[in-house]
Design a protein around this motif. Structure first.
Motif, PDB file in Angstrom:
ATOM      1  N   PHE A 170     -12.291  -2.606   4.843  1.00  0.00           N
ATOM      2  CA  PHE A 170     -11.480  -1.480   5.299  1.00  0.00           C
ATOM      3  C   PHE A 170     -12.326  -0.597   6.190  1.00  0.00           C
ATOM      4  CE2 PHE A 170     -10.020   2.892   5.001  1.00  0.00           C
ATOM      5  CZ  PHE A 170      -8.694   2.747   5.343  1.00  0.00           C
ATOM      6  N   ASP A 171     -11.871  -0.405   7.412  1.00  0.00           N
ATOM      7  CA  ASP A 171     -12.550   0.470   8.357  1.00  0.00           C
ATOM      8  C   ASP A 171     -11.570   1.572   8.746  1.00  0.00           C
ATOM      9  OD1 ASP A 171     -13.885   1.768  10.387  1.00  0.00           O
ATOM     10  OD2 ASP A 171     -14.199  -0.016  11.613  1.00  0.00           O
ATOM     11  N   PRO A 172     -11.794   2.803   8.275  1.00  0.00           N
ATOM     12  CA  PRO A 172     -10.845   3.877   8.565  1.00  0.00           C
ATOM     13  C   PRO A 172     -10.748   4.213  10.052  1.00  0.00           C
ATOM     14  CG  PRO A 172     -12.796   4.752   7.495  1.00  0.00           C
ATOM     15  CD  PRO A 172     -12.923   3.262   7.484  1.00  0.00           C
ATOM     16  N   THR A 221      -8.424  -6.299   5.183  1.00  0.00           N
ATOM     17  CA  THR A 221      -8.316  -7.684   4.712  1.00  0.00           C
ATOM     18  C   THR A 221      -9.168  -7.845   3.470  1.00  0.00           C
ATOM     19  OG1 THR A 221     -10.141  -8.408   6.119  1.00  0.00           O
ATOM     20  CG2 THR A 221      -7.909  -8.640   7.016  1.00  0.00           C
ATOM     21  N   VAL A 222      -8.882  -8.887   2.718  1.00  0.00           N
ATOM     22  CA  VAL A 222      -9.642  -9.209   1.506  1.00  0.00           C
ATOM     23  C   VAL A 222      -9.977 -10.683   1.549  1.00  0.00           C
ATOM     24  CG1 VAL A 222      -9.622  -9.264  -1.008  1.00  0.00           C
ATOM     25  CG2 VAL A 222      -8.369  -7.495   0.169  1.00  0.00           C
ATOM     26  N   ILE A 230      -2.896  -3.707  -3.877  1.00  0.00           N
ATOM     27  CA  ILE A 230      -2.745  -4.759  -4.883  1.00  0.00           C
ATOM     28  C   ILE A 230      -3.209  -6.046  -4.221  1.00  0.00           C
ATOM     29  CG2 ILE A 230      -1.181  -6.073  -6.353  1.00  0.00           C
ATOM     30  CD1 ILE A 230       0.562  -3.587  -6.545  1.00  0.00           C
ATOM     31  N   ILE A 231      -4.285  -6.608  -4.749  1.00  0.00           N
ATOM     32  CA  ILE A 231      -4.860  -7.841  -4.215  1.00  0.00           C
ATOM     33  C   ILE A 231      -4.286  -9.003  -5.014  1.00  0.00           C
ATOM     34  CG2 ILE A 231      -6.983  -9.115  -3.779  1.00  0.00           C
ATOM     35  CD1 ILE A 231      -8.437  -6.357  -3.871  1.00  0.00           C
ATOM     36  N   ASP A 232      -3.555  -9.880  -4.334  1.00  0.00           N
ATOM     37  CA  ASP A 232      -2.975 -11.053  -4.984  1.00  0.00           C
ATOM     38  C   ASP A 232      -3.958 -12.211  -4.887  1.00  0.00           C
ATOM     39  OD1 ASP A 232      -0.450  -9.842  -5.604  1.00  0.00           O
ATOM     40  OD2 ASP A 232       0.107 -10.061  -3.499  1.00  0.00           O
ATOM     41  N   THR A 233      -4.263 -12.811  -6.023  1.00  0.00           N
ATOM     42  CA  THR A 233      -5.190 -13.941  -6.050  1.00  0.00           C
ATOM     43  C   THR A 233      -4.605 -15.067  -6.883  1.00  0.00           C
ATOM     44  OG1 THR A 233      -6.382 -13.221  -8.044  1.00  0.00           O
ATOM     45  CG2 THR A 233      -7.174 -12.364  -5.937  1.00  0.00           C
ATOM     46  N   THR A 234      -5.225 -16.209  -6.766  1.00  0.00           N
ATOM     47  CA  THR A 234      -4.878 -17.349  -7.602  1.00  0.00           C
ATOM     48  C   THR A 234      -6.182 -18.057  -7.958  1.00  0.00           C
ATOM     49  OG1 THR A 234      -3.445 -19.295  -7.818  1.00  0.00           O
ATOM     50  CG2 THR A 234      -4.506 -18.966  -5.689  1.00  0.00           C
ATOM     51  N   ALA A 235      -6.195 -18.703  -9.087  1.00  0.00           N
ATOM     52  CA  ALA A 235      -7.380 -19.444  -9.511  1.00  0.00           C
ATOM     53  C   ALA A 235      -7.355 -20.816  -8.876  1.00  0.00           C
ATOM     54  CB  ALA A 235      -7.424 -19.557 -11.026  1.00  0.00           C
ATOM     55  N   ALA A 236      -8.444 -21.181  -8.243  1.00  0.00           N
ATOM     56  CA  ALA A 236      -8.556 -22.508  -7.633  1.00  0.00           C
ATOM     57  C   ALA A 236      -8.856 -23.517  -8.729  1.00  0.00           C
ATOM     58  CB  ALA A 236      -9.661 -22.514  -6.589  1.00  0.00           C
TER      59      ALA A 236
END
Length: 143
Positions: A47-49, A56-57, A91-97
């Motif tokens: 994050f760059d204000p 991005t994540v 809210i960061i959405d992730t999934t386990a590989a």
């Protein structure tokens, strides 16, 4: 505009929200400080204000894949004492590989409907991961 004050994570397929431990890392900090320790998962939120680009994540831990970043209202955050605080949340959405072999001889036989459902679920997660960050589910509000 200040970034959202709150950050939560989801790990698919579980719908639960998790509170991550947050460490601030600046451009002039040693990048090796980001390397995950054993049993630790590291997500980097860029994050760059001063930049008009949306944040991005990305995951630098192999067992976790980022599939999206959403910005939503944080219930109750408007009541906070600091009027300069952004009352929204990331809210960061992730999934386990999964790193399991696809060989049927290594386990029990599953019904075709179960195999097809797993295939569709994995393809949907892969599609979300490949589309991120090109098509965010909710755009980041600009300044």
């Amino acid at each position: 505009m200040n970034p959202p004050y709150y950050i939560l994570c989801t790990i698919a397929p579980a719908p639960a929200l998790l509170h991550p431990t947050i460490h601030y890392h600046y451009a002039d900090d040693n990048p090796r400080a980001l390397l995950p320790r054993p049993a630790e998962h590291v997500l980097v939120l860029d994050f760059d204000p001063d930049s008009p680009a949306p944040p991005t994540v990305q995951s630098i831990s192999p067992p976790v894949c980022v599939t999206g970043l959403r910005v939503e209202d944080a219930p109750g955050a408007a009541a906070a004492a600091d009027p300069n605080r952004n009352a929204r949340m990331f809210i960061i959405d992730t999934t386990a590989a999964e790193h399991r072999p696809m060989d049927a001889s290594m386990g029990e036989r599953k019904p075709p409907q179960t195999v097809l459902a797993q295939y569709k679920q994995r393809n949907a997660a892969l599609r979300r991961a490949l589309l991120y960050p090109a098509s965010p589910t909710k755009p980041f509000p600009g300044p």
